[in-house]
Motif scaffolding. Structure first.
Motif, short mmCIF file in Angstrom:
data_model
loop_
_atom_site.label_atom_id
_atom_site.label_comp_id
_atom_site.label_asym_id
_atom_site.label_seq_id
_atom_site.Cartn_x
_atom_site.Cartn_y
_atom_site.Cartn_z
N TRP A 1 74.56 -44.55 129.44
CA TRP A 1 73.67 -44.45 130.42
C TRP A 1 72.53 -43.79 129.56
CZ3 TRP A 1 76.10 -41.96 135.54
CH2 TRP A 1 77.00 -43.13 136.18
N GLU B 1 71.07 -40.36 131.18
CA GLU B 1 71.64 -40.06 132.70
C GLU B 1 73.14 -39.31 132.56
OE1 GLU B 1 69.89 -42.12 135.66
OE2 GLU B 1 71.37 -41.50 137.19
N ARG B 2 73.13 -38.02 133.18
CA ARG B 2 74.30 -37.52 133.32
C ARG B 2 74.98 -37.24 131.97
NH1 ARG B 2 72.63 -35.79 138.01
NH2 ARG B 2 72.20 -37.52 139.56
N VAL C 1 72.35 -48.02 133.60
CA VAL C 1 72.34 -49.09 134.75
C VAL C 1 71.21 -49.03 135.70
CG1 VAL C 1 74.97 -49.32 134.73
CG2 VAL C 1 74.00 -47.16 136.24
N ASN C 2 70.62 -47.85 135.55
CA ASN C 2 69.17 -47.44 136.05
C ASN C 2 68.32 -48.04 135.20
OD1 ASN C 2 70.28 -46.44 138.72
ND2 ASN C 2 70.39 -44.65 137.35
N LYS D 1 73.23 -53.07 138.38
CA LYS D 1 73.48 -52.23 139.51
C LYS D 1 71.98 -52.69 140.29
CE LYS D 1 72.47 -47.31 140.65
NZ LYS D 1 72.34 -45.85 140.30
N GLU E 1 71.01 -47.28 145.18
CA GLU E 1 70.07 -45.85 145.15
C GLU E 1 68.73 -46.29 144.45
OE1 GLU E 1 72.64 -43.65 142.21
OE2 GLU E 1 73.62 -42.78 143.84
N ARG F 1 77.93 -54.38 139.97
CA ARG F 1 78.72 -53.14 140.19
C ARG F 1 78.73 -53.15 141.76
NH1 ARG F 1 75.86 -48.48 138.88
NH2 ARG F 1 77.93 -47.04 138.24
N PHE G 1 78.84 -50.20 143.39
CA PHE G 1 78.34 -48.91 143.87
C PHE G 1 77.14 -49.00 144.83
CE2 PHE G 1 76.02 -44.71 142.87
CZ PHE G 1 77.18 -44.21 143.33
N LYS H 1 84.17 -48.57 141.04
CA LYS H 1 84.37 -46.91 140.59
C LYS H 1 85.93 -46.77 141.10
CE LYS H 1 79.58 -45.07 140.48
NZ LYS H 1 78.81 -44.02 140.47
N ASP I 1 82.14 -40.92 144.41
CA ASP I 1 81.28 -40.81 143.38
C ASP I 1 82.02 -39.96 142.23
OD1 ASP I 1 79.50 -41.26 141.28
OD2 ASP I 1 77.82 -40.17 142.53
N GLU J 1 85.93 -48.69 137.15
CA GLU J 1 84.95 -47.74 136.51
C GLU J 1 85.36 -46.46 136.69
OE1 GLU J 1 80.64 -48.56 137.46
OE2 GLU J 1 80.30 -46.54 137.03
N GLU K 1 80.13 -35.47 134.83
CA GLU K 1 79.20 -35.17 135.74
C GLU K 1 79.72 -34.12 136.99
OE1 GLU K 1 77.41 -38.40 137.94
OE2 GLU K 1 76.03 -37.25 139.09
N TYR K 2 80.75 -34.46 137.60
CA TYR K 2 81.19 -33.40 138.60
C TYR K 2 82.21 -32.80 138.15
CZ TYR K 2 78.24 -36.19 141.75
OH TYR K 2 77.13 -36.82 142.41
N HIS L 1 73.99 -31.17 139.94
CA HIS L 1 75.51 -31.29 140.14
C HIS L 1 76.25 -30.35 139.48
CE1 HIS L 1 74.79 -35.79 141.58
NE2 HIS L 1 74.26 -34.81 142.48
C1 GCU Z 1 75.92 -41.07 140.59
C2 GCU Z 1 75.16 -40.62 139.46
C3 GCU Z 1 73.98 -41.28 139.25
C4 GCU Z 1 74.30 -42.53 138.81
C5 GCU Z 1 74.99 -43.17 139.70
C6 GCU Z 1 75.54 -44.63 139.31
O1 GCU Z 1 75.21 -41.38 141.73
O2 GCU Z 1 74.81 -39.34 139.78
O3 GCU Z 1 73.23 -40.51 138.28
O4 GCU Z 1 73.12 -43.30 138.54
O5 GCU Z 1 75.97 -42.54 140.10
O6 GCU Z 1 76.82 -44.96 139.13
O7 GCU Z 1 74.84 -45.58 139.48
#
Ligand code: GCU
Length: 682
Positions: A154, A162-163, A204-205, A285, A289, A322, A324, A363, A368, A390, A396-397, A531
């Motif tokens: 990521w 990210e994370r 993925v973002n 993705k 989001e 994905r 999600f 996932k 999540d 996935e 993260e959590y 988080h």
């Molecule tokens: C979670 C995570 C995000 C991530 C997202 C994903 O929400 O907090 O940072 O982008 O998962 O899996 O796309």
């Protein structure tokens, strides 16, 4: 040395003695092939043996009559060919290997049908040697159970992750690809040695600059990464921006049914494959989001993914799409919308519409990556569609690599889960290995936990999650304890007290983390955005669809068919029955499926409120004990390694108290019910 950079590939020198003498015989490698991956295998084997024995083995083309390790694909090395009969050869799949010791001739042969197989065989032998196994009676065949064993980075091109909890990206800095290819190569070694064969190298973002990875400005650099990973048998993938035709293509739409858009992607695929002929494909993705996707054009996810699949198809590329997808702008007042339902509701009805080079990546749970969630009911629900699972290695959590949380036991529970998708015997692992439905593509993906910290993962013990993920993707039947023990012996050496102590710590760490954080499967009691740390109502009035509904009477989310959101009905047969009924719902998931009064009595015999108090007091104590256990290992390992973990465990023990007190106080104030044991609540 004390920074942890070598991770599990440190290969500790063994002391003189019987084992040393047994290993020392094999001080010659015979090999006739010279291609890329075989050369990698030779250098790994030489390097490993050199550090285990203290001297570099000789590498020669032939070696009949002299003790040696002979490696080669079938038909290329006379010793290998003499060793393995047709039965063995036909048992070795495309990435598998056979290893056999011939004690009389003092020779170990590693045979495979591909360079990757040889490399995996070499790492297997090194794993045996570095865990102190006997190697003069080997006779084994190994094949990976899963076809795709993938890592998702990521990483953003500005160097952030990210994370990410272990420093900055090893791939990028300042909107460019890094010049430090050595570190990327060292990462490839770690991945290949655990069995990984695919990697997507960007988040993925996908934003402005990352979208440009598909352009001539970046492709030559991406090709350099691909070359490094290729030499370790790892295929490279890119995460792509669904709106690329607009962002980098100058088109006015990204509508998947628009001929100009389709043509644009076909051209793009041609360009990418010209730069990287064995390119793996795209990870996507979309409509998730706030990322763009086919919904913008009133098209669905089959339209969107098939368009990309069609472009990649001529080159053997695949689209990993994905699932999600959920409403991230929910109104907290609305109790009918349920985020847990979303993936299934969006995708189930598309079964059968995806091209055969599309894989849906789901996932492990419906929400999540919480410390505890039920298994995603979408996995196995689409008979005519390729699926992969996935996981999230990055914590993260689960404590962000400041808390210890060995995740393999959690993943094992998911993989062993019986879905009843095709009656009994339909476990998650049989769905994602492709065997239940005979899928063309399938496997594992997971979000990496590495960064440029010297020890890769921030918390040294979090390396076990990366290693363990690869091993589990190779073979989901491996036990969590066995994987942990392998990792410990390779990382720290074989002192028995040390091995037992760390093994115990790893194996109880998930339960400890769960006990002082969110209770009974409810999840989400964390500070918004980053988080980390407790915040019971942090997400309670937000738009993210992640609520616990605690009031003065009770807590939990009613997801039953009878009176709630109906999520429970996404499960089949016995699973539905078990979750739907408050009597049969397992304690650890009770609040995920049901809203109950604080005085509700669990199967354990305790009330919900007393369970919350007890687990939180115990959890914080157990975190304290982790620290003490580690302290008892002072002097039995490198001091630098010991220190770095000691400081993380001290932080965890302190932070666990913060969790304990916030959660207990919150529920005491809400419920007005005192702790039966009269312990301190604020
Ligand atoms: C979670 C995570 C995000 C991530 C997202 C994903 O929400 O907090 O940072 O982008 O998962 O899996 O796309």
């Amino acid at each position: 040395s004390g920074d942890g950079y070598q991770a599990w590939l440190g290969f500790h020198r063994i002391a003189p003695g019987e084992l040393y003498d047994q290993y020392a015989v094999y001080n010659r490698i015979t090999v006739t092939e010279k291609d890329d991956i075989v050369r990698t295998a030779i250098s790994e084997l030489s390097r490993g043996i050199a550090s285990i024995l203290g001297n570099e083995p000789e590498v020669a083309e032939s070696g009949v009559g002299v003790p040696c390790i002979a490696i080669g694909t079938f038909g290329s090395n006379p010793i290998v060919d003499r060793t393995f009969g047709n039965d063995t050869r036909s048992a070795v799949g495309p990435e598998g290997f056979a290893i056999k010791s011939d004690k009389d001739n003092r020779c170990i042969a590693i045979g495979a049908s591909s360079g990757s197989g040889i490399l995996y065989g070499v790492f297997h032998l090194l794993r045996l040697m570095s865990t102190g196994a006997t190697i003069d009676k080997l006779d084994l065949v190994e094949n990976p159970v899963n076809m795709l064993r993938m890592i998702n980075q990521w990483d953003n091109i500005d160097g952030s992750i990210e994370r990410g909890y272990a420093g900055k990206s090893i791939f990028y800095a300042n909107n460019r690809i890094t010049g430090d290819l050595e570190r990327v190569r060292d990462y490839a070694r770690l991945l290949a040695s655990s069995g990984i064969n695919a990697i997507s190298i960007n988040n993925v973002n996908v934003h402005k600059y990352e979208s440009m990875l598909l352009t001539q400005e970046y492709l030559p650099d991406v090709a350099k990464f691909a070359a490094i990973f290729r030499s370790y048998g790892i295929k490279l993938f890119l995460s792509i921006n669904y709106a690329s035709p607009l962002e980098i293509g100058g088109l006015s739409t990204a509508d998947p049914l628009d001929p100009a858009v389709r043509e644009w992607w076909r051209g793009k695929a041609a360009e990418v494959y010209a730069a990287i002929p064995d390119f793996g494909g795209f990870l996507v993705k979309a409509d998730s989001e706030n990322r763009p996707g086919p919904f913008t054009y009133d098209r669905d996810h089959a339209d969107g993914s098939n368009m990309l699949a069609e472009a990649l198809k001529p080159y053997g590329g695949i689209v990993i799409w994905r699932c999600f997808v959920y409403n991230c702008k929910q109104d907290w007042r609305d109790r009918t919308t349920d985020r847990a339902r979303a993936a299934y509701d969006h995708f189930k009805l598309l079964d059968g519409r995806f091209m055969d080079n599309v894989i849906l990546q789901v996932k492990n749970g419906p929400m999540d990556f919480q410390v505890r969630e039920p298994v995603s009911p979408l996995i196995g629900a689409m008979e005519a569609t390729n699926q992969m699972i996935e996981f999230q290695i990055t914590q993260e959590y689960t404590g962000q690599q400041r808390h210890l949380c060995y995740l393999i036991p959690q993943w094992k529970e998911v993989l062993d889960f019986e879905t009843y998708a095709k009656g009994e015997g339909s476990s998650i692992k049989r769905i994602v290995d492709g065997s239940l439905y005979g899928n063309r593509f399938s496997g594992f993906a997971a979000v990496s936990n590495i960064g440029n910290d010297a020890n890769w993962t921030g918390h040294l013990l979090a390396q076990a999650n990366l290693y363990g993920y690869g091993r589990l993707a190779w073979n989901p039947e491996l036990a969590a304890e066995g994987i942990a023990e392998e990792w410990i012996r390779q990382t720290f050496g074989g002192n028995e007290k040390l091995v037992r102590t760390i093994l115990g710590m790893l194996m109880e760490s998930w339960s400890i983390y769960e006990s002082y954080t969110a209770p009974l499967g409810v999840g989400w009691m964390v500070n918004p955005d980053h988080h980390y740390g407790p915040n019971v109502d942090g997400y309670e009035y937000s738009k993210w669809g992640t609520y616990h509904f605690a009031d003065c009477y009770g807590i939990g989310v009613d997801r039953t068919q009878a009176s709630g959101t109906g999520y429970a009905a996404q499960y089949r047969g016995a699973n539905y029955d078990r979750y739907e009924s408050v009597e049969s719902c397992p304690d650890e998931l009770l609040l995920f499926f049901h809203h109950v009064p604080y005085a509700h009595v669990l199967h354990s015999g305790k009330t919900v409120i007393q369970h919350i108090y007890d687990t939180h007091f115990e959890g914080a104590e157990r975190a304290e004990q982790l620290k003490a256990k580690w302290d008892s290992l002072t002097g039995s390992m490198d001091e630098g390694l010991h220190k770095q973990v000691a400081s993380r465990l001290a932080e965890q023990a302190e932070h666990a108290k913060e969790w304990r007190d916030m959660i207990n106080t919150y529920f005491y104030r809400k419920s007005g019910i005192a702790d039966q044991l009269g312990r301190k609540i604020y």
